[in-house]
Design a protein around this motif. Structure first.
Motif, PDB file in Angstrom:
ATOM      1  N   THR A 423       0.843  -1.201   0.000  1.00  0.00           N
ATOM      2  CA  THR A 423       0.000   0.000   0.000  1.00  0.00           C
ATOM      3  C   THR A 423       0.875   1.247   0.000  1.00  0.00           C
ATOM      4  N   GLN A 424       0.269   2.371  -0.375  1.00  0.00           N
ATOM      5  CA  GLN A 424       0.991   3.638  -0.354  1.00  0.00           C
ATOM      6  C   GLN A 424       1.354   4.023   1.072  1.00  0.00           C
ATOM      7  N   GLY A 425       0.475   3.677   2.024  1.00  0.00           N
ATOM      8  CA  GLY A 425       0.761   3.955   3.432  1.00  0.00           C
ATOM      9  C   GLY A 425       2.018   3.254   3.903  1.00  0.00           C
ATOM     10  N   SER A 426       2.197   2.002   3.470  1.00  0.00           N
ATOM     11  CA  SER A 426       3.406   1.252   3.841  1.00  0.00           C
ATOM     12  C   SER A 426       4.644   1.903   3.245  1.00  0.00           C
ATOM     13  N   VAL A 427       4.531   2.314   1.965  1.00  0.00           N
ATOM     14  CA  VAL A 427       5.668   2.962   1.288  1.00  0.00           C
ATOM     15  C   VAL A 427       6.092   4.209   2.050  1.00  0.00           C
ATOM     16  N   GLU A 428       5.128   5.051   2.414  1.00  0.00           N
ATOM     17  CA  GLU A 428       5.438   6.298   3.099  1.00  0.00           C
ATOM     18  C   GLU A 428       6.009   6.053   4.494  1.00  0.00           C
ATOM     19  N   ALA A 429       5.471   5.030   5.187  1.00  0.00           N
ATOM     20  CA  ALA A 429       5.968   4.717   6.530  1.00  0.00           C
ATOM     21  C   ALA A 429       7.427   4.262   6.481  1.00  0.00           C
ATOM     22  N   ILE A 430       7.738   3.387   5.535  1.00  0.00           N
ATOM     23  CA  ILE A 430       9.105   2.880   5.407  1.00  0.00           C
ATOM     24  C   ILE A 430      10.052   4.002   5.012  1.00  0.00           C
ATOM     25  N   GLN A 431       9.629   4.843   4.057  1.00  0.00           N
ATOM     26  CA  GLN A 431      10.484   5.954   3.640  1.00  0.00           C
ATOM     27  C   GLN A 431      10.755   6.909   4.796  1.00  0.00           C
ATOM     28  N   SER A 493      12.313 -10.005   0.390  1.00  0.00           N
ATOM     29  CA  SER A 493      10.909  -9.798   0.765  1.00  0.00           C
ATOM     30  C   SER A 493      10.751  -9.928   2.275  1.00  0.00           C
ATOM     31  N   PHE A 494       9.882  -9.079   2.840  1.00  0.00           N
ATOM     32  CA  PHE A 494       9.651  -9.056   4.287  1.00  0.00           C
ATOM     33  C   PHE A 494       8.164  -8.905   4.574  1.00  0.00           C
ATOM     34  N   ARG A 495       7.755  -9.486   5.711  1.00  0.00           N
ATOM     35  CA  ARG A 495       6.376  -9.329   6.180  1.00  0.00           C
ATOM     36  C   ARG A 495       6.316  -8.447   7.423  1.00  0.00           C
ATOM     37  N   ILE A 496       7.459  -8.295   8.075  1.00  0.00           N
ATOM     38  CA  ILE A 496       7.538  -7.462   9.277  1.00  0.00           C
ATOM     39  C   ILE A 496       8.431  -6.278   8.960  1.00  0.00           C
ATOM     40  N   ILE A 497       7.932  -5.080   9.201  1.00  0.00           N
ATOM     41  CA  ILE A 497       8.616  -3.874   8.745  1.00  0.00           C
ATOM     42  C   ILE A 497       9.986  -3.718   9.388  1.00  0.00           C
ATOM     43  N   TYR A 498      10.124  -4.137  10.651  1.00  0.00           N
ATOM     44  CA  TYR A 498      11.410  -3.942  11.315  1.00  0.00           C
ATOM     45  C   TYR A 498      12.465  -4.936  10.841  1.00  0.00           C
ATOM     46  N   GLU A 499      12.038  -6.060  10.277  1.00  0.00           N
ATOM     47  CA  GLU A 499      13.004  -6.959   9.648  1.00  0.00           C
ATOM     48  C   GLU A 499      13.568  -6.306   8.385  1.00  0.00           C
ATOM     49  N   LEU A 500      12.710  -5.584   7.663  1.00  0.00           N
ATOM     50  CA  LEU A 500      13.177  -4.842   6.485  1.00  0.00           C
ATOM     51  C   LEU A 500      14.176  -3.769   6.908  1.00  0.00           C
ATOM     52  N   ILE A 501      13.881  -3.078   8.001  1.00  0.00           N
ATOM     53  CA  ILE A 501      14.784  -2.035   8.477  1.00  0.00           C
ATOM     54  C   ILE A 501      16.110  -2.629   8.934  1.00  0.00           C
ATOM     55  N   ASP A 502      16.067  -3.814   9.557  1.00  0.00           N
ATOM     56  CA  ASP A 502      17.313  -4.488   9.956  1.00  0.00           C
ATOM     57  C   ASP A 502      18.177  -4.794   8.741  1.00  0.00           C
ATOM     58  N   GLU A 503      17.524  -5.181   7.628  1.00  0.00           N
ATOM     59  CA  GLU A 503      18.259  -5.458   6.401  1.00  0.00           C
ATOM     60  C   GLU A 503      18.945  -4.194   5.893  1.00  0.00           C
ATOM     61  N   VAL A 504      18.251  -3.064   5.991  1.00  0.00           N
ATOM     62  CA  VAL A 504      18.841  -1.794   5.578  1.00  0.00           C
ATOM     63  C   VAL A 504      20.048  -1.462   6.458  1.00  0.00           C
ATOM     64  N   ASP A 505      19.921  -1.727   7.767  1.00  0.00           N
ATOM     65  CA  ASP A 505      21.047  -1.495   8.676  1.00  0.00           C
ATOM     66  C   ASP A 505      22.262  -2.309   8.235  1.00  0.00           C
TER      67      ASP A 505
END
Length: 613
Positions: A423-431, A493-505
């Motif tokens: 969703t666009q909401g997810s995109v904006e939250a992650i950004q 691919s991630f289902r949990i947003i903080y796992e995606l952020i950990d990957e960015v770290d």
């Protein structure tokens, strides 16, 4: 007080835009580009300066004529007196001059001596926003009419004649084709026109096209199309562009935005004018007498002619009969056609030509070079094949150093990302989260973000920009995953947003590939061996230290000798399958090996990821 655009004033005063900008710099006048506006009092001051330059120039020429002639006479007399034995006959002088003109190793003294070339333009944008319609209008109004009965052949590009000179358009709209060419190390376009419909504004493919142009570091011009429609809203398009940090000149930025209509022709002349102005500022030059180089725009097989390749000449001049090398293949030019389908014998820089002479279809984006003869072409191919094999071998043996992984430690690193979410909401939250994670040493560049699964275009962009594709709550189709594997692009691919952020770290630390080490778990003593009809031999064992886990690495020692290394494929407690058995318990151990004996020691371990400081 009225204002005047810089390029308009330059045209009125018959000045080159570069000279006009020099005058403005001397006056301390700030501007964004040649399409910026200046005040009327500044205009009058510039006119006065130009008028004074004109008078001074005329006087200077008159004064310089006599001294120049005198110096020339004096120089000739000196040469005659001091070195009579070095005088050349007219025939010898002509021969000497001819020799210098034809030598391959003589380069022009300066860039100014290399002639200008026509700009090469590609048009990109969202589907149905009018890319093809705009190309068609330019082709119909700016391409010279062919002779009656001529056959037009599609060569993937065409040349438009304008009041400012020739402009070459790549007639393959779409950022996929543009990036396919870039993916092979070539950059055929000088300017990218991004077409945006005035009644639709920014759409997913618009954002993609902009991201591809930015990755290529190609100057952009925005063409707001469909201005003839009653619902056209150019101001909304300009405002939406600012959300991508693209600020139009009217809003104080440096982005050129031109309202046009591919149906009525409104604004098309202005667009062509801006292309020429941009090309003039870029100072595009190419030596027609230099070493030939070019790029394949497209290749195809014609039922009548055979293999046809469209090549954009970038340097040097092509001639019928030349030998060309593309990758590890070569061909001899049997015939060449220009963009109008006419036969030609030679083609200089910024000229698209269709070539007959290759035995295999070359791939878009491959670089083209020339060879003196067939023998030289074969030698060049053999050399390239050898280099490729050496590179492949070296890549297998090469170990990454810390600097390889993280880049030079003294520079600011940039992590390029392509973001896809549900969703666009997810995109904006992650950004929003990513924006707060940047530091002085590492910058995060979200090149492209959108809703839905990643596409083949995303993979192409990632491959050329060395980006990682991150997906949240969406997965890539199998076809896209296959292309990504072939190009070495990571799709995560991630289902949990903080796992995606950990990957960015992890990417920010430069530890792209995780580092593992072996961790000891425990050991057990074999006290009996049970033969099972389905599972083979099961080692009845007692855990003497630590714990044993299913799927752990297993090493079996007999006395001081290691007799087996493999995997602990199964664990049983009584009749139940279990994942782990602790110290002090009996268990049945199933290995992918049937050679266990009473008294053997089974040691278990596992590979765990460790952080690199």
């Amino acid at each position: 007080m009225s204002k005047v655009r810089i390029y308009t004033l330059a045209k009125e005063l018959n000045l080159e835009n570069a000279r006009m900008l020099e005058i403005l710099d001397g006056l301390g006048v700030s501007y964004k580009s040649v399409s910026s506006t200046i005040e009327e009092d500044t205009v009058e001051l510039i006119k006065q300066i130009v008028a004074e330059e004109g008078t001074g120039s005329a006087d200077g020429e008159a004064q310089a004529a006599a001294p120049a002639e005198s110096q020339a006479t004096q120089s000739q007399a000196t040469q005659s007196q001091d070195a009579p034995e070095q005088q050349e006959t007219p025939q010898a002088a002509q021969a000497s001059a001819t020799a210098v003109q034809t030598r391959d190793d003589v380069a022009p003294a300066s860039k100014a001596e290399i002639p200008h070339r026509a700009p090469v333009v590609t048009i990109m944008g969202h589907v149905d926003h009018g890319k093809t319609s705009l190309l068609d209008y330019i082709r119909k109004t700016k391409v010279a009419a062919k002779e009656a009965g001529g056959i037009t052949q599609h060569v993937g590009a065409f040349e438009a004649q304008t009041s400012k000179g020739k402009i070459v358009f790549i007639d393959t709209p779409g950022h996929e084709a543009f990036t396919t060419i870039r993916a092979r190390g070539a950059n055929v376009a000088d300017i990218a026109i991004i077409v945006i419909a005035a009644d639709d504004s920014l759409m997913p493919q618009t954002r993609e096209a902009i991201a591809h142009a930015q990755a290529a570091k190609v100057p952009m011009i925005i063409a707001i199309n469909k201005m003839d429609l009653p619902q056209a809203n150019a101001d909304k398009v300009k405002t939406d562009l600012t959300q991508l940090n693209l600020v139009p000149e009217e809003y104080g930025g440096d982005l050129i935005v031109v309202p046009v209509s591919a149906r009525t022709g409104e604004g098309v002349e202005d667009l062509l004018e801006y292309i020429s102005l941009n090309a003039e500022l870029e100072d595009l030059r190419a030596d027609p007498n230099g070493q030939f180089s070019g790029v394949v725009i497209e290749g195809k097989v014609d039922k009548q002619s055979g293999v046809l390749a469209t090549v954009m000449v970038q340097e040097g001049t092509l001639h019928v009969g030349d030998f060309l090398v593309v990758g590890e293949n070569y061909g001899k030019i049997k015939a060449m056609m220009d963009s109008a389908g006419g036969r030609i014998k030679e083609a200089g820089p910024s000229t698209p030509v269709q070539i007959l002479g290759f035995s295999e279809v070359p791939t878009s984006g491959e670089k083209v070079s020339s060879a003196k003869n067939e023998h030289a072409a074969r030698d060049l191919i053999a050399s390239r094949a050898s280099d490729r094999r050496d590179a492949e071998g070296a890549q297998v043996l090469r170990k990454l150093t810390l600097e390889d992984m993280m880049g030079p430690l003294t520079t600011v690193r940039t992590v390029n990302l392509i973001l896809r979410a549900d969703t666009q909401g997810s995109v904006e939250a992650i950004q929003g989260i990513l924006a707060r994670k940047e530091s002085e040493d590492v910058k995060i560049n979200v090149m492209l973000s959108g809703i839905g699964a990643p596409t083949e275009g995303d993979v192409l962009l990632a491959s050329t920009a060395e980006a990682t594709i991150l997906c949240f709550s969406v997965t890539a189709p199998g076809s896209v995953t296959k292309i990504a594997d072939n190009k070495g692009v990571d799709i995560k691919s991630f289902r949990i947003i903080y796992e995606l952020i950990d990957e960015v770290d992890r990417l920010m630390k430069g530890n792209v590939e995780p580092v593992f080490e072996e961790k000891y778990l425990g050991r057990a003593e074999v006290r009996m061996v049970i033969k099972h009809p389905r599972f083979g031999n099961i080692a009845g064992s007692y855990v003497t230290d630590g714990s044993l886990k299913r799927n752990a690495k297993a090493k079996v020692t007999r006395g001081k000798e290691t007799v087996y290394e493999g995997t602990l494929v199964g664990l049983k407690r009584l009749k139940d399958d279990v994942r782990e058995v602790q110290t002090g318990y009996e268990c049945g151990i199933n290995l992918d090996w049937d050679g266990a004996e009473i008294g053997d020691i089974i040691e278990a371990s596992e590979m765990v990821e460790v952080e690199v400081a």
